[in-house]
Design an enzyme around this catalytic site. Structure first.
Site, PDB file in Angstrom:
ATOM      1  N   TYR A 108       4.989   1.875  -7.640  1.00 37.07           N
ATOM      2  CA  TYR A 108       4.590   2.180  -6.264  1.00 37.07           C
ATOM      3  C   TYR A 108       3.202   2.812  -6.220  1.00 37.07           C
ATOM      4  O   TYR A 108       2.861   3.592  -7.102  1.00 37.07           O
ATOM      5  CB  TYR A 108       5.593   3.148  -5.617  1.00 37.07           C
ATOM      6  N   TRP A 110      -0.858   2.998  -3.781  1.00 35.87           N
ATOM      7  CA  TRP A 110      -1.819   2.370  -2.866  1.00 35.87           C
ATOM      8  C   TRP A 110      -2.927   1.603  -3.579  1.00 35.87           C
ATOM      9  O   TRP A 110      -3.636   0.827  -2.938  1.00 35.87           O
ATOM     10  CB  TRP A 110      -2.422   3.435  -1.952  1.00 35.87           C
TER      11      TRP A 110
END
Ligand SMILES: Nc1nc2c(c(=O)[nH]1)N[C@H]1C(S)=C(S)[C@@H](COP(=O)(O)OP(=O)(O)OC[C@H]3O[C@@H](n4cnc5c(=O)[nH]c(N)nc54)[C@H](O)[C@@H]3O)O[C@H]1N2
Ligand SMILES: Nc1nc2c(c(=O)[nH]1)N[C@H]1C(S)=C(S)[C@@H](COP(=O)(O)OP(=O)(O)OC[C@H]3O[C@@H](n4cnc5c(=O)[nH]c(N)nc54)[C@H](O)[C@@H]3O)O[C@H]1N2
Ligand SMILES: [Mo]
Length: 756
Positions: A108, A110
Site C-alpha cells: 500500500y 501513494w
C-alpha cells in the site's frame, strides 16, 4: 533547461542547471498552486537518496537468524547483479517452500504520479507472473467508507467521483455543514495528479453567493476564516451522538420528511425505534448527545431546526471514518440526510471528503485512463489493508470482514514498492515486532526512508523526474507528458527496470517487457485509452501529437444533473445498487452478519477510548493526527521546506493555552507525548484554535525509534501513539483518530540525552 513534470500535488516546470534542480515553477493553468511544490527544490536530489543496491549485513551474512537487527543494522553496498540474484532466489525459495500466499506484496502507498511508472502496478504485474501473492484491499484513506457505503447508498467509486459538485453548492446551497471541516491544506493533493487547484476558490465563490458554513470539528481552522464559518467543537469521535440527536430533533418535532423516508428508504422504522429509545431505553436526545460530545444541547437543537428549513448539504471529512467504529458516522450522516429529504436536489443532500483531495466536488468529465495491465493475481487472496501487523503476528488466525472470514497466511517475504508502512500504519512499536517475523523484506525506494531502513534488500528507485511518463487520472481534466528532467541519480533504476531485472533472473523477461521500451509502453497506454475515449464518444489526438504538445484536455461532460436526481424523481426506474435499490437506513445484509460492533442500522457505540469516557482519567488529551501541510504524508519530509516547519527539528504539536499552562509548557518547548503504546518527542505550538483537551500532531515525520528501553521516537511520528485496531468486523479499517495521550515537558536530563 526547463522540464514539465507532475506530482500528486500539481504539475510543475523544473529548472535544471548542471544536472541539478535549481528551481520549480507552477504552470499557468493552475489558479492556486500548492505550497508543497517547494519540497522539490532540494528534496529530489537530497543526500538521503539511496545510491546503490544494498543488503542488510545480518541477513547477507546469516548472523541474525531472528532478524533482531532488522531496522537497526548496517547495509552492505552490492552490485545490481548480486542484489537481483539474492532477491530472485529469496522469492523462489518462499514460493517453493510455502506457496505464493506467503509473499505479501500488497504494498500500500501513494508512490508518485505517472501511469506507467506506478510502483505498485509494476510490482503486481511482476508478481502475477510468478504465481501472485497476498494483496491488500481498500485504502488507509477510506477503508470503512468503502465497505459501509455500498450497503447503504452507493459504491465508493461512484460516491467519490460523482457526488454533488461544488458548482452546485455555489448555485444553490444555503447551509453547508461540515463534520471535520474543509481543511484547505488537504485539497493541495490528489491521487494520481492534479492540474487546477480550485477547491479554495469554489468554496469562496459559494460563500460569496450566500452559502453559510458550519465547521463541526475540534479544530477551528478546519474551515478557512474567509468563509466566516460558525465553529462547533465536539470531542473527537463523538460525531455520531450529535448526528443522532439531530435526527431525534427532526423526528420529534415533525421535521423529518416521512414521505421521502417511505418512498426512497429502507427500514426507517427499525432505526426510529432505536432513536427514540424503544430498543435500548435511551432516547437520543440533544441532552444525551451533549454529555457525550460536550456540545451544548441548545446548539444541537437549533442547528437541526435550521437544517430542516434550508437547502442543506451535509458532509464529513474522511478522517471521521478513520476511527474506532468509523462505519457509523458515514451511515448516520446518510441517514440524517435522508430524514431531511433533500437528497437528489441540486446542492442538497450528503457527500464526503470535500477538501480531502483537490478533485472532490470538481465538475469535469470522469474518464478512466488505461493502466499498465497487471493480469490477475493467481493467488487470488487479499487482507484488509490495515490488518498487516495482525497478519504478520497471527498466522492462521481468522477474522471477520464484510460477511466473510479471512484466515491469515504465514508471511515469509514482504515486497514493498511505493509506500511507507512505517509512516502509514498504526502502533509502530507493534509493527516493528511484527515486521521482524518474515524471512526477507525487499523494498524499492528512492530515499533511505524508514521502510528502506527496515528492509533486507534495498533497490534504489528513480523518482518521476528521472523518467518519461504520462500523468492522467480519472478525476483530472488533463493528461500531461512528464518529461525526464534528470538522469537516473547514482545507480537508481525505475521500478519497471527493477522488475524487468528480476524477471530476467527468473526467466520471463521477454513476457514481462513484451520487447517494449518506455516510449512504446506509453504509446500503448495512450492507444488503449483512446479506445475507452471512443466508447465515451470522443477521441484522443494521436500519440505523436500529444508528445509534441505536451498536454491534452478531455472534453467537458454534457450532463449536469445531480447524481441522484434520477433516483429522486423515480426510485423504481432509477434504483440505487443497494440490495433494496433504496437508501438502506436498516440493512438486512449487515444485520445478518450479526456483528456486535456494526449492527443493522447506524448506532452510537462507545469507542475504545475517548474524552469523558474510557481511558480519559489516565490520558486526558485526545490526539488527532491529520495530514501534514508541508508535504504529502512522509514524502519529502527530508526537504528544507518540510524541515522549516519543525520546532528544533521535531514535528510541532498544537495544544490549547489552558492545556499548556496546566503543564507549564511554553511555545517552542520540546515535549514528550505519550500513552501506553508509545512516546515521541515534539515541539510545542500553542493555539486557541483547538479544543481545550485536544492536541494535533500531523503525520509524516520519519519514524526514528531511539532503540533504547524507553522506546522514545525522536522525530514526532504520531503512529507510535495510535492503536492498531480494526474499525469493526465489517470493514477492519484503521482507527488512527481514536487516541488518548498526555504531554509533558522534556526534563533537562532528557534534553541532554537528545543532544547526544
Ligand atoms: N496516524 C495516522 N496515520 C495515517 C493517517 C492518519 O490520518 N493518521 N492517514 C493514512 C492515510 S489516509 C494514508 S493514504 C497513508 C499514507 O501512507 P503512504 O502512502 O505509505 O505514505 P507516503 O509517504 O506517500 O509513501 C510513499 C512512499 O513511496 C516512495 N516513492 C515515491 N515515488 C516512488 C517510486 O516511483 N517508486 C518507489 N519504489 N517508491 C516511490 C516515497 O519515497 C514514500 O516512501 O497514511 C495513513 N496513516
Ligand atoms: N497537504 C496534504 N494533503 C493531503 C495529504 C497529505 O499528506 N498532505 N494526504 C491526502 C490523503 S492520502 C488523504 S486520505 C486525505 C485525508 O483527508 P481527511 O481524512 O479529511 O484529513 P485529515 O487531515 O486526517 O482530517 C481532516 C480533519 O478532520 C478533523 N477530525 C479528526 N477527527 C475528527 C472527529 O472525530 N470529529 C470531527 N468532527 N472532526 C475530526 C481534524 O481536525 C482534521 O483537520 O488528505 C489528502 N490530502
Ligand atoms: Mo489517504
Amino acid at each position: 533547461m526547463r522540464y514539465r513534470n507532475a506530482t500528486q500535488w500539481g504539475v510543475y516546470d523544473v529548472e535544471v542547471e548542471d544536472g541539478r534542480i535549481v528551481d520549480v515553477f507552477p504552470i499557468d493553468e493552475d489558479p492556486e498552486p500548492a505550497e508543497i511544490l517547494h519540497t522539490l527544490r532540494d528534496g529530489v536530489q537530497h543526500p538521503s537518496r539511496i545510491r546503490t543496491p544494498a543488503i542488510r549485513r545480518g541477513w547477507l551474512e546469516g548472523t541474525d537468524p531472528e532478524n533482531k537487527l532488522r531496522g537497526a543494522d548496517e547495509f552492505v553496498d552490492v552490485s545490481w547483479d548480486e542484489a537481483l540474484d539474492f532477491a530472485a532466489k529469496a522469492l523462489q525459495k518462499v514460493r517453493q517452500e510455502h506457496g505464493n500466499k506467503a509473499i505479501f506484496a500488497g504494498s500500500y502507498g501513494w508512490a508518485s504520479a505517472g501511469r506507467f511508472h506506478h510502483a505498485q502496478s509494476q510490482l503486481h504485474r511482476f508478481i502475477n507472473f510468478i504465481g501472485g501473492c497476498t494483496r491488500a484491499m481498500n485504502s488507509y484513506s477510506t477503508a470503512a467508507a468503502q465497505v459501509i457505503l455500498p450497503h447503504v447508498i452507493a459504491p465508493w467509486a461512484q460516491m467519490e467521483l460523482e457526488q454533488t459538485s461544488l458548482e452546485d453548492v455555489v448555485a444553490r446551497t444555503e447551509l453547508f455543514i461540515a463534520f471535520g471541516g474543509l481543511p484547505s491544506r488537504n485539497a493541495q493533493v490528489a491521487y494520481g495528479g492534479i492540474t487546477e487547484h480550485r477547491t479554495g476558490i469554489d468554496l469562496q465563490r459559494a460563500h460569496e453567493s450566500g452559502t453559510q458554513f458550519v465547521n463541526i470539528s475540534p479544530v477551528k481552522h478546519d474551515v478557512a476564516d474567509t468563509l466566516t464559518p460558525r465553529w462547533i467543537a465536539p470531542r473527537p469521535g463523538t460525531d455520531v451522538a450529535i448526528m443522532l440527536a439531530m435526527a431525534y430533533v427532526l423526528e420529534t418535532q415533525n421535521l423529518a420528511d416521512q414521505n421521502f423516508l417511505a418512498s426512497h428508504c429502507e427500514g426507517y422504522d427499525r432505526f426510529k425505534a432505536y432513536l427514540l429509545g424503544a430498543t435500548d431505553g435511551q432516547a437520543k436526545t440533544p441532552q444525551w448527545a451533549s454529555e457525550i460530545s460536550s456540545v451544548e444541547a441548545g446548539a444541537i437543537e437549533s442547528l437541526s431546526k435550521e437544517m430542516a428549513g434550508k437547502k442543506t448539504f451535509l458532509t464529513a471529512a474522511w478522517a471521521l471514518q478513520r476511527a474506532d467504529h468509523g462505519e457509523q458516522p458515514y451511515w448516520m450522516l446518510v441517514t440524517l440526510a435522508a430524514m431531511l429529504g433533500q437528497i437528489g436536489l441540486t446542492g442538497c443532500g450528503v457527500g464526503f471528503g470535500y477538501s480531502a483531495e483537490g478533485f472532490v466536488g470538481s465538475n469535469w468529465r470522469r474518464f478512466n485512463w488505461a493502466t499498465v495491465s497487471k493480469g490477475k493475481n493467481p493467488a487470488d487472496f487479499a487482507i484488509p489493508v490495515a490488518r498487516i501487523a495482525d497478519m504478520l503476528l497471527n498466522p492462521g488466525q481468522t477474522i471477520s470482514y464484510d460477511g466473510q472470514e479471512i484466515t491469515f497466511p504465514d508471511t515469509r517475504l514482504i515486497y514493498w514498492a511505493g509506500g511507507n508502512p512505517f509512516h502509514h500504519h498504526q502502533d509502530l512499536n507493534r509493527l516493528t515486532q511484527a515486521w521482524r517475523r518474515p524471512e526477507t523484506v525487499i523494498v524499492n525506494e528512492p530515499w533511505w526512508t524508514p521502510t528502506a531502513q527496515w528492509a533486507d534488500i534495498v533497490f534504489p528507485a528513480t523518482t518521476s523526474f528521472e523518467r518519461t511518463d504520462i500523468c492522467a487520472s480519472s478525476h483530472d481534466p488533463y493528461a500531461h507528458l512528464m518529461q525526464q528532467a534528470l538522469p537516473p541519480q547514482f545507480e537508481a533504476r525505475s521500478d519497471y527496470e527493477i522488475f524487468a531485472g528480476l524477471a530476467d533472473k527468473l526467466g520471463f523477461v521477454a513476457e514481462f517487457t513484451q520487447g517494449k521500451d518506455e516510449m512504446a509502453w506509453l504509446q500503448d497506454l495512450w492507444e488503449r485509452s483512446n479506445e475507452r475515449a471512443k466508447a465515451q464518444g470522443f477521441e484522443l489526438p494521436n500519440f505523436d501529437e500529444f508528445l509534441a504538445k505536451g498536454s491534452y484536455q478531455i472534453p467537458a461532460k454534457t450532463d449536469s444533473a445531480d447524481w441522484l436526481a434520477g433516483f429522486r424523481a423515480d426510485a423504481d426506474k432509477h434504483p440505487l445498487s443497494t440490495p433494496s435499490g433504496k437508501i438502506e437506513i436498516f440493512s438486512a445484509v449487515i444485520d445478518g452478519f450479526g456483528y456486535a460492533d456494526c449492527p443493522g442500522h447506524a448506532v452510537w457505540l462507545e469507542p475504545f477510548e475517548r474524552l469523558g469516557g474510557a481511558g480519559s482519567d489516565q490520558f486526558p488529551l485526545h490526539l488527532i493526527s491529520p495530514q501534514p501541510k508541508r508535504k504529502l504524508h512522509s514524502q519529502y519530509d527530508q526537504s528544507a521546506y518540510s524541515q522549516a516547519g519543525k520546532i528544533r527539528g521535531r514535528e510541532p504539536l498544537t495544544l490549547h493555552p489552558i492545556a499548556a499552562a496546566q503543564r507549564g509548557i511554553k511555545a517552542g518547548d520540546l515535549l514528550r507525548v505519550f500513552n501506553d503504546r508509545g512516546a515521541c518527542v515534539v515541539g510545542a505550538q500553542i493555539s486557541e484554535g483547538v479544543k481545550e483537551d485536544v492536541v494535533i500532531l500531523p503525520t509524516g515525520a520519519w519514524f526514528a525509534p531511539s532503540h533504547d528501553e524507553a522506546g522514545l521516537e525522536l522525530n514526532g511520528n504520531p503512529n507510535v501513539l495510535t492503536r492498531d485496531k480494526g474499525t469493526s468486523s465489517l470493514a477492519q479499517g484503521p482507527s488512527a483518530h481514536t487516541c488518548l495521550v498526555d504531554v509533558v515537558k522534556l526534563s533537562e536530563e532528557e534534553l541532554q540525552a537528545l543532544v547526544v
